[in-house]
Design a protein around this motif. Structure first.
Motif, PDB file in Angstrom:
ATOM      1  N   CYS A 101      52.735  -3.740  -4.907  1.00  0.00           N
ATOM      2  CA  CYS A 101      53.487  -3.317  -6.091  1.00  0.00           C
ATOM      3  C   CYS A 101      53.729  -1.810  -6.076  1.00  0.00           C
ATOM      4  O   CYS A 101      53.130  -1.065  -5.301  1.00  0.00           O
ATOM      5  N   ASP A 102      54.602  -1.392  -6.967  1.00  0.00           N
ATOM      6  CA  ASP A 102      54.888   0.016  -7.194  1.00  0.00           C
ATOM      7  C   ASP A 102      54.078   0.464  -8.406  1.00  0.00           C
ATOM      8  O   ASP A 102      54.384   0.086  -9.539  1.00  0.00           O
ATOM      9  N   VAL A 103      53.029   1.243  -8.176  1.00  0.00           N
ATOM     10  CA  VAL A 103      52.163   1.685  -9.263  1.00  0.00           C
ATOM     11  C   VAL A 103      52.948   2.419 -10.344  1.00  0.00           C
ATOM     12  O   VAL A 103      52.663   2.277 -11.538  1.00  0.00           O
ATOM     13  N   THR A 104      53.957   3.177  -9.954  1.00  0.00           N
ATOM     14  CA  THR A 104      54.707   3.962 -10.935  1.00  0.00           C
ATOM     15  C   THR A 104      55.516   3.088 -11.888  1.00  0.00           C
ATOM     16  O   THR A 104      55.958   3.558 -12.942  1.00  0.00           O
ATOM     17  N   ALA A 105      55.724   1.819 -11.534  1.00  0.00           N
ATOM     18  CA  ALA A 105      56.427   0.895 -12.428  1.00  0.00           C
ATOM     19  C   ALA A 105      55.458   0.207 -13.385  1.00  0.00           C
ATOM     20  O   ALA A 105      55.863  -0.577 -14.237  1.00  0.00           O
ATOM     21  N   GLY A 106      54.157   0.514 -13.252  1.00  0.00           N
ATOM     22  CA  GLY A 106      53.136  -0.082 -14.106  1.00  0.00           C
ATOM     23  C   GLY A 106      52.441  -1.226 -13.407  1.00  0.00           C
ATOM     24  O   GLY A 106      53.074  -2.015 -12.702  1.00  0.00           O
ATOM     25  N   ILE A 107      51.130  -1.294 -13.571  1.00  0.00           N
ATOM     26  CA  ILE A 107      50.362  -2.382 -12.964  1.00  0.00           C
ATOM     27  C   ILE A 107      50.010  -3.405 -14.033  1.00  0.00           C
ATOM     28  O   ILE A 107      49.883  -3.080 -15.212  1.00  0.00           O
ATOM     29  N   ALA A 108      49.860  -4.637 -13.608  1.00  0.00           N
ATOM     30  CA  ALA A 108      49.527  -5.718 -14.541  1.00  0.00           C
ATOM     31  C   ALA A 108      48.132  -6.239 -14.224  1.00  0.00           C
ATOM     32  O   ALA A 108      47.873  -6.722 -13.127  1.00  0.00           O
ATOM     33  N   HIS A 109      47.224  -6.122 -15.190  1.00  0.00           N
ATOM     34  CA  HIS A 109      45.868  -6.651 -15.042  1.00  0.00           C
ATOM     35  C   HIS A 109      45.371  -7.018 -16.421  1.00  0.00           C
ATOM     36  O   HIS A 109      45.584  -6.275 -17.392  1.00  0.00           O
ATOM     37  N   GLU A 110      44.706  -8.154 -16.541  1.00  0.00           N
ATOM     38  CA  GLU A 110      44.352  -8.669 -17.869  1.00  0.00           C
ATOM     39  C   GLU A 110      43.297  -7.829 -18.582  1.00  0.00           C
ATOM     40  O   GLU A 110      43.239  -7.814 -19.814  1.00  0.00           O
ATOM     41  N   ARG A 111      42.459  -7.137 -17.834  1.00  0.00           N
ATOM     42  CA  ARG A 111      41.412  -6.310 -18.450  1.00  0.00           C
ATOM     43  C   ARG A 111      41.453  -4.908 -17.860  1.00  0.00           C
ATOM     44  O   ARG A 111      41.808  -4.735 -16.683  1.00  0.00           O
ATOM     45  N   ASN A 112      41.022  -3.924 -18.655  1.00  0.00           N
ATOM     46  CA  ASN A 112      40.940  -2.571 -18.137  1.00  0.00           C
ATOM     47  C   ASN A 112      39.748  -2.430 -17.188  1.00  0.00           C
ATOM     48  O   ASN A 112      38.814  -3.232 -17.205  1.00  0.00           O
ATOM     49  N   PHE A 113      39.781  -1.378 -16.381  1.00  0.00           N
ATOM     50  CA  PHE A 113      38.815  -1.203 -15.302  1.00  0.00           C
ATOM     51  C   PHE A 113      37.664  -0.284 -15.708  1.00  0.00           C
ATOM     52  O   PHE A 113      37.813   0.604 -16.551  1.00  0.00           O
ATOM     53  N   ASP A 114      36.523  -0.502 -15.041  1.00  0.00           N
ATOM     54  CA  ASP A 114      35.381   0.401 -15.222  1.00  0.00           C
ATOM     55  C   ASP A 114      35.590   1.692 -14.452  1.00  0.00           C
ATOM     56  O   ASP A 114      35.081   2.747 -14.859  1.00  0.00           O
ATOM     57  N   TRP A 115      36.302   1.620 -13.359  1.00  0.00           N
ATOM     58  CA  TRP A 115      36.541   2.807 -12.534  1.00  0.00           C
ATOM     59  C   TRP A 115      37.829   2.644 -11.729  1.00  0.00           C
ATOM     60  O   TRP A 115      38.259   1.526 -11.444  1.00  0.00           O
ATOM     61  N   ILE A 116      38.419   3.771 -11.397  1.00  0.00           N
ATOM     62  CA  ILE A 116      39.626   3.809 -10.561  1.00  0.00           C
ATOM     63  C   ILE A 116      39.463   4.953  -9.561  1.00  0.00           C
ATOM     64  O   ILE A 116      39.011   6.041  -9.918  1.00  0.00           O
ATOM     65  N   ILE A 117      39.800   4.681  -8.313  1.00  0.00           N
ATOM     66  CA  ILE A 117      39.795   5.719  -7.278  1.00  0.00           C
ATOM     67  C   ILE A 117      41.222   5.898  -6.780  1.00  0.00           C
ATOM     68  O   ILE A 117      42.008   4.941  -6.755  1.00  0.00           O
ATOM     69  N   MET A 118      41.561   7.115  -6.383  1.00  0.00           N
ATOM     70  CA  MET A 118      42.920   7.323  -5.889  1.00  0.00           C
ATOM     71  C   MET A 118      43.091   8.631  -5.120  1.00  0.00           C
ATOM     72  O   MET A 118      42.445   9.642  -5.410  1.00  0.00           O
ATOM     73  N   ASN A 119      43.956   8.556  -4.121  1.00  0.00           N
ATOM     74  CA  ASN A 119      44.508   9.725  -3.448  1.00  0.00           C
ATOM     75  C   ASN A 119      46.022   9.563  -3.592  1.00  0.00           C
ATOM     76  O   ASN A 119      46.685   9.063  -2.695  1.00  0.00           O
ATOM     77  N   PRO A 120      46.559   9.948  -4.750  1.00  0.00           N
ATOM     78  CA  PRO A 120      47.951   9.587  -5.058  1.00  0.00           C
ATOM     79  C   PRO A 120      48.965  10.405  -4.265  1.00  0.00           C
ATOM     80  O   PRO A 120      48.709  11.567  -3.921  1.00  0.00           O
ATOM     81  N   PRO A 121      50.117   9.820  -3.965  1.00  0.00           N
ATOM     82  CA  PRO A 121      51.211  10.613  -3.391  1.00  0.00           C
ATOM     83  C   PRO A 121      51.653  11.629  -4.437  1.00  0.00           C
ATOM     84  O   PRO A 121      51.655  11.332  -5.631  1.00  0.00           O
ATOM     85  N   PHE A 122      51.979  12.851  -3.999  1.00  0.00           N
ATOM     86  CA  PHE A 122      52.277  13.864  -5.007  1.00  0.00           C
ATOM     87  C   PHE A 122      53.744  14.207  -5.143  1.00  0.00           C
ATOM     88  O   PHE A 122      54.160  14.834  -6.112  1.00  0.00           O
TER      89      PHE A 122
END
Length: 336
Positions: free
Chosen positions: A250-271
């Protein structure tokens, strides 16, 4: 409309240019008015990017990720990765029918001169023209079969030196582990992990492999979100030992779909993308992380030192702190 689609559209409008005809393969392109010039109204589309996949589906064309068919016309949209271009030239020039036509288009800033030289090595006769800051390369001559086979071998997944991780040309940090990611990895190794997490812009799964490889982890699930289909396929192989890993093309910038929020998120995002100096791409990743974290959830982020993310993080998160700063990168922990 991208500059490459503009260039191809203009190119096909020229009277001296032969009309594109026959069974057609499109490699890595985006739809646009230029499609109206094709004789084949249902071309085969090879697409790896989730955002481009959606654009094609809106045009009632469903892309694929590989094909072994033969074609009369191949339109190749080049990228900034030289080995990726070589692998496409090698693989698909072998799938061009005798007397078939190959067209490559690439922005000048993405190595047009290099691609031209490579095409001229593979094909004895190549016509070249320019439009919209792009180079269009056209040939109907026969490819060097031996060289094509050599370049085709580049398309095979390979192991990154010093690791057990597989990758392939065109994927982020395909030749070696990214310096920023390795800096963040050293921090992630010291943390305790639990519950539900996400890896946004996961590439071939390096950061997720670090988290799942820590001795104190009790992770229920980790979702890997990635734009590039090939990267996600490599991630599936790299994390095959972990049943808790799940994958989202998926394209993260278009929004992600997940039924519950996360305890943690890791990322090295494109800038950034192209010449955008607003760094909006990376900022969108941060906004999406904030939107998908539980109250008290953690974001672990690595970014180039010069990127102005702190003000946005202050606005979106309850607290944040600098974890490390080295080799031109910074690691930040933010609490939702």
């Amino acid at each position: 409309m991208s500059i490459t689609t503009k260039a191809v559209d203009f190119y096909f409008q020229q009277e001296e240019i032969p009309s594109p005809s026959g069974k057609t393969l499109i490699i890595q392109g985006e739809p646009g008015p230029w499609l109206d010039h094709l004789e084949d109204k249902s071309p085969t589309v090879l697409c790896y990017r989730a955002d481009h996949d959606l654009k094609w589906k809106k045009r009632k064309l469903t892309p694929i990720q590989e094909t072994s068919e033969k074609f009369d016309l191949i339109i190749h949209f080049g990228t900034k990765f030289a080995n990726e271009n070589l692998s496409h030239l090698g693989v698909y020039s072998q799938q061009l029918n005798e007397g078939g036509r190959w067209i490559s288009v690439v922005p000048n800033r993405m190595g047009a001169s290099r691609l031209r030289k490579d095409l001229e090595k593979l094909f004895p006769e190549v016509e070249s023209s320019s439009k919209s800051k792009c180079r269009i390369l056209d040939t109907s001559s026969a490819a060097d079969a031996k060289l094509a086979r050599k370049w085709a071998s580049l398309a095979k997944p390979k192991t990154i030196t010093g690791t057990e991780l597989v990758t392939m040309p065109g994927i982020f940090s395909a030749e070696k582990l990214d310096t920023g990611s390795t800096l963040l990895a050293e921090i992630l190794k010291k943390e305790s992990w639990y519950g539900s997490g996400a890896d946004m812009g996961a590439a071939y799964g390096y950061l997720s492999s670090v988290v799942l490889g820590t001795p104190r982890q009790k992770v229920r699930e980790v979702l890997l979100y990635e734009l590039d289909y090939r990267a996600l396929e490599c991630a599936k192989q790299n994390l095959s030992a972990y049943d808790c890993a799940d994958y989202r093309w998926c394209d993260v910038t278009a929004g992600i779909a997940h039924e519950r929020n996360f305890d943690w998120i890791i990322m090295n995002p494109p800038f950034h993308e192209a010449q955008d100096q607003s760094f909006e791409l990376g900022k969108t990743f941060i906004r999406e992380a904030a939107r998908n974290l539980k109250p008290g959830g953690s974001l672990y982020l690595v970014a180039n030192l010069h990127l102005p993310y702190e003000e946005l993080i202050r606005d979106l998160f309850r607290s944040h702190r600098l974890l490390a700063e080295d080799k031109g990168f910074k690691c930040i922990h933010a609490r939702a």
